[in-house]
Design a protein around this motif. Structure first.
Motif, PDB file in Angstrom:
ATOM      1  N   PRO A   1       0.840  -1.196   0.000  1.00  0.00           N
ATOM      2  CA  PRO A   1       0.000   0.000   0.000  1.00  0.00           C
ATOM      3  C   PRO A   1       0.877   1.249   0.000  1.00  0.00           C
ATOM      4  O   PRO A   1       2.106   1.170   0.152  1.00  0.00           O
ATOM      5  CB  PRO A   1      -0.761  -0.134   1.325  1.00  0.00           C
ATOM      6  N   HIS A   2       0.248   2.404  -0.103  1.00  0.00           N
ATOM      7  CA  HIS A   2       1.008   3.648  -0.053  1.00  0.00           C
ATOM      8  C   HIS A   2       1.728   3.802   1.284  1.00  0.00           C
ATOM      9  O   HIS A   2       2.816   4.401   1.358  1.00  0.00           O
ATOM     10  CB  HIS A   2       0.078   4.847  -0.267  1.00  0.00           C
ATOM     11  N   ALA A   3       1.145   3.255   2.339  1.00  0.00           N
ATOM     12  CA  ALA A   3       1.739   3.400   3.666  1.00  0.00           C
ATOM     13  C   ALA A   3       3.149   2.814   3.731  1.00  0.00           C
ATOM     14  O   ALA A   3       4.021   3.342   4.442  1.00  0.00           O
ATOM     15  CB  ALA A   3       0.851   2.731   4.709  1.00  0.00           C
ATOM     16  N   LEU A   4       3.392   1.718   3.022  1.00  0.00           N
ATOM     17  CA  LEU A   4       4.727   1.115   3.044  1.00  0.00           C
ATOM     18  C   LEU A   4       5.746   2.025   2.380  1.00  0.00           C
ATOM     19  O   LEU A   4       6.902   2.127   2.829  1.00  0.00           O
ATOM     20  CB  LEU A   4       4.709  -0.251   2.353  1.00  0.00           C
ATOM     21  N   ILE A   5       5.327   2.721   1.331  1.00  0.00           N
ATOM     22  CA  ILE A   5       6.244   3.636   0.648  1.00  0.00           C
ATOM     23  C   ILE A   5       6.558   4.824   1.549  1.00  0.00           C
ATOM     24  O   ILE A   5       7.713   5.268   1.651  1.00  0.00           O
ATOM     25  CB  ILE A   5       5.644   4.095  -0.690  1.00  0.00           C
ATOM     26  N   GLY A   6       5.540   5.320   2.250  1.00  0.00           N
ATOM     27  CA  GLY A   6       5.792   6.389   3.205  1.00  0.00           C
ATOM     28  C   GLY A   6       6.747   5.945   4.304  1.00  0.00           C
ATOM     29  O   GLY A   6       7.649   6.700   4.716  1.00  0.00           O
ATOM     30  N   TYR A   7       6.596   4.736   4.761  1.00  0.00           N
ATOM     31  CA  TYR A   7       7.482   4.181   5.790  1.00  0.00           C
ATOM     32  C   TYR A   7       8.911   4.034   5.273  1.00  0.00           C
ATOM     33  O   TYR A   7       9.881   4.375   5.958  1.00  0.00           O
ATOM     34  CB  TYR A   7       6.930   2.827   6.237  1.00  0.00           C
ATOM     35  N   ALA A   8       9.033   3.540   4.033  1.00  0.00           N
ATOM     36  CA  ALA A   8      10.360   3.296   3.469  1.00  0.00           C
ATOM     37  C   ALA A   8      11.086   4.591   3.117  1.00  0.00           C
ATOM     38  O   ALA A   8      12.311   4.642   3.115  1.00  0.00           O
ATOM     39  CB  ALA A   8      10.245   2.419   2.223  1.00  0.00           C
ATOM     40  N   GLY A   9      10.331   5.631   2.813  1.00  0.00           N
ATOM     41  CA  GLY A   9      10.944   6.908   2.461  1.00  0.00           C
ATOM     42  C   GLY A   9      11.153   7.117   0.984  1.00  0.00           C
ATOM     43  O   GLY A   9      11.411   8.226   0.544  1.00  0.00           O
ATOM     44  N   SER A  10      11.053   6.041   0.188  1.00  0.00           N
ATOM     45  CA  SER A  10      11.141   6.162  -1.263  1.00  0.00           C
ATOM     46  C   SER A  10      10.470   4.951  -1.893  1.00  0.00           C
ATOM     47  O   SER A  10      10.367   3.883  -1.268  1.00  0.00           O
ATOM     48  CB  SER A  10      12.597   6.253  -1.733  1.00  0.00           C
ATOM     49  N   THR A  11      10.035   5.136  -3.123  1.00  0.00           N
ATOM     50  CA  THR A  11       9.395   4.034  -3.842  1.00  0.00           C
ATOM     51  C   THR A  11      10.390   2.898  -4.059  1.00  0.00           C
ATOM     52  O   THR A  11      10.054   1.720  -3.887  1.00  0.00           O
ATOM     53  CB  THR A  11       8.851   4.536  -5.188  1.00  0.00           C
ATOM     54  N   LEU A  12      11.603   3.249  -4.428  1.00  0.00           N
ATOM     55  CA  LEU A  12      12.618   2.226  -4.672  1.00  0.00           C
ATOM     56  C   LEU A  12      12.921   1.439  -3.416  1.00  0.00           C
ATOM     57  O   LEU A  12      13.028   0.205  -3.457  1.00  0.00           O
ATOM     58  CB  LEU A  12      13.888   2.874  -5.216  1.00  0.00           C
ATOM     59  N   ARG A  13      13.070   2.124  -2.293  1.00  0.00           N
ATOM     60  CA  ARG A  13      13.388   1.420  -1.048  1.00  0.00           C
ATOM     61  C   ARG A  13      12.237   0.508  -0.632  1.00  0.00           C
ATOM     62  O   ARG A  13      12.479  -0.611  -0.132  1.00  0.00           O
ATOM     63  CB  ARG A  13      13.694   2.419   0.066  1.00  0.00           C
ATOM     64  N   ALA A  14      11.010   0.909  -0.845  1.00  0.00           N
ATOM     65  CA  ALA A  14       9.868   0.046  -0.536  1.00  0.00           C
ATOM     66  C   ALA A  14       9.913  -1.219  -1.385  1.00  0.00           C
ATOM     67  O   ALA A  14       9.633  -2.327  -0.897  1.00  0.00           O
ATOM     68  CB  ALA A  14       8.561   0.797  -0.771  1.00  0.00           C
ATOM     69  N   ALA A  15      10.272  -1.068  -2.660  1.00  0.00           N
ATOM     70  CA  ALA A  15      10.392  -2.239  -3.533  1.00  0.00           C
ATOM     71  C   ALA A  15      11.503  -3.163  -3.048  1.00  0.00           C
ATOM     72  O   ALA A  15      11.350  -4.391  -3.050  1.00  0.00           O
ATOM     73  CB  ALA A  15      10.660  -1.781  -4.967  1.00  0.00           C
ATOM     74  N   GLU A  16      12.622  -2.589  -2.619  1.00  0.00           N
ATOM     75  CA  GLU A  16      13.729  -3.401  -2.108  1.00  0.00           C
ATOM     76  C   GLU A  16      13.321  -4.151  -0.849  1.00  0.00           C
ATOM     77  O   GLU A  16      13.650  -5.336  -0.672  1.00  0.00           O
ATOM     78  CB  GLU A  16      14.939  -2.512  -1.828  1.00  0.00           C
ATOM     79  N   MET A  17      12.615  -3.484   0.035  1.00  0.00           N
ATOM     80  CA  MET A  17      12.154  -4.127   1.269  1.00  0.00           C
ATOM     81  C   MET A  17      11.219  -5.286   0.959  1.00  0.00           C
ATOM     82  O   MET A  17      11.339  -6.378   1.544  1.00  0.00           O
ATOM     83  CB  MET A  17      11.419  -3.105   2.146  1.00  0.00           C
TER      84      MET A  17
END
Length: 389
Positions: free
Chosen positions: A192-208
């Motif tokens: 969800p969008h919340a994970l991207i907000g948590y990760a700080g970037s779209t790329l970092r959310a994808a990596e996580m």
């Protein structure tokens, strides 16, 4: 739990739960019939608008109640599940003891009307985009677990009907509890969008996500920072193997208050001129124009994302589109030949709830045809088919 009717789970066929949730006049009718003598009656159940037949939840519930009460109901499904039904045409009839049936009408109508209308919507959406796969994302918009079950069942029925006509239909849904309606073991979804907000970037959310679920295909939301193209391509470059294997997708969920990155009204028209000029060269309503060249997830936005992916060397990266995909939006996307691979939607949920109101009328008492004035058509309606309920 205190044993009160309010504490019992939805759909529980125990009499206290039924009497607490049914219309009072049906409870009183049951009491009167029990006092003055039972009769065998036949109910006809119908809707006032065209639908796709989706009676299973109501039929299963009626059978459970009959077993609990030690009686039998003769349920004749006139229009089998997944078939089209005209307005006012009975979907099924229910015959049995009036004393045992009188207080059930409220609850089985609740389980009949909404699924039939939602199934019709899902069926139409799938037919409008027959080459596109659909993912049911209705759960968050449902009013509790019972509605969630009804809407997932309905999407499954509408999808199956469309698949018989060559459409891909729904490949699954977003929750484990209702995945069985799509022949799946679990729900689908990545972030969800919340994970991207948590990760700080779209790329970092994808990596996580990839680190946590390395064997899963990856679908990345790209609109959080308003850089759908930039962030989408960054993820593709970070995971070239997934991109080449067709295991990477970008999901467009752009807010309706802004254009996708790189678009404005002029560029939106230009994109469609390059790919589907016929879609914008005839009269369009305001809503259709918004779906084509407006803000949010428009046909121009989908084409813009496809252009960017192909030009960057990622032709196998798929596009998932979500946000307001109802029948009309699916039709407009089809006319614009929008290169969508998957549509995520909960918009098969009926928009006008009054259209979902199912109705039941008794059409025979002890074998004698009798119905209220104005419903005589129920006595003469021709049957389009017959299947055991």
């Amino acid at each position: 739990m205190d044993g009160s009717p309010q504490a019992m789970p939805p759909g529980e066929p125990a009499d206290p739960a039924i009497s607490a949730r049914t219309d009072a006049y049906f409870n009183r009718t049951r009491a009167i019939v029990q006092r003055f003598g039972d009769a065998r009656v036949t109910y006809a159940v119908f809707l006032r608008r065209p639908v796709v037949s989706a009676p299973r939840l109501a039929v299963d519930w009626l059978r459970a109640v009959a077993a609990q009460r030690g009686t039998d109901f003769d349920i004749d499904v006139i229009h089998p599940e997944g078939t089209w039904v005209g307005a006012g045409d009975p979907i099924l009839t229910i015959s049995g003891s009036f004393a045992q049936l009188a207080d059930l009408e409220t609850l089985y109508l609740q389980k009949m009307g909404p699924p039939c209308v939602a199934a019709h919507n899902a069926y139409q959406m799938c037919l409008e985009l027959p080459l596109v796969s659909f993912l049911a994302m209705d759960a968050r918009h449902c009013a509790g677990a019972e509605m969630q079950e009804m809407m997932a069942y309905a999407a499954g029925v509408g999808s199956a009907a469309a698949q018989k006509e060559g459409a891909k239909g729904f490949i699954g849904n977003a929750t484990d509890a209702t995945a069985h309606w799509f022949g799946a073991a679990r729900g689908y979804g990545t972030m969800p969008h919340a994970l991207i907000g948590y990760a700080g970037s779209t790329l970092r959310a994808a990596e996580m996500f990839h680190e946590a679920f390395p064997d899963e295909a990856l679908t990345v939301l790209t609109d959080y920072f308003g850089r759908e193209v930039t962030d989408g391509l960054a993820v593709c470059r970070r995971f070239p193997d997934l991109a080449a294997a067709g295991k990477l997708a970008v999901r467009l969920d752009t807010h309706g208050g802004r254009f996708l990155e790189g678009l404005d009204p002029a560029e939106s028209y230009a994109v469609l001129e390059r790919h589907a000029p016929g879609a914008i060269r005839r009269y369009r309503s305001e809503t259709e124009l918004r779906h084509l060249v407006g803000t949010g997830v428009s046909a121009a936005a989908v084409w813009k994302m496809r252009e960017a992916l192909d030009e960057a060397g990622f032709p196998r990266v798929r596009i998932v589109a979500s946000s307001g995909f109802n029948v009309q939006k699916c039709r407009v996307m089809a006319e614009a030949k929008a290169p969508i691979d998957v549509v995520g939607t909960g918009s098969f949920i009926p928009d006008t709830w009054s259209e979902t109101y199912a109705t039941a009328d008794i059409i025979a008492y002890d074998g004698v045809p009798r119905v209220k004035m104005g419903r005589e058509f129920l006595l003469t309606r021709k049957r389009n088919g017959k299947a055991g309920g």
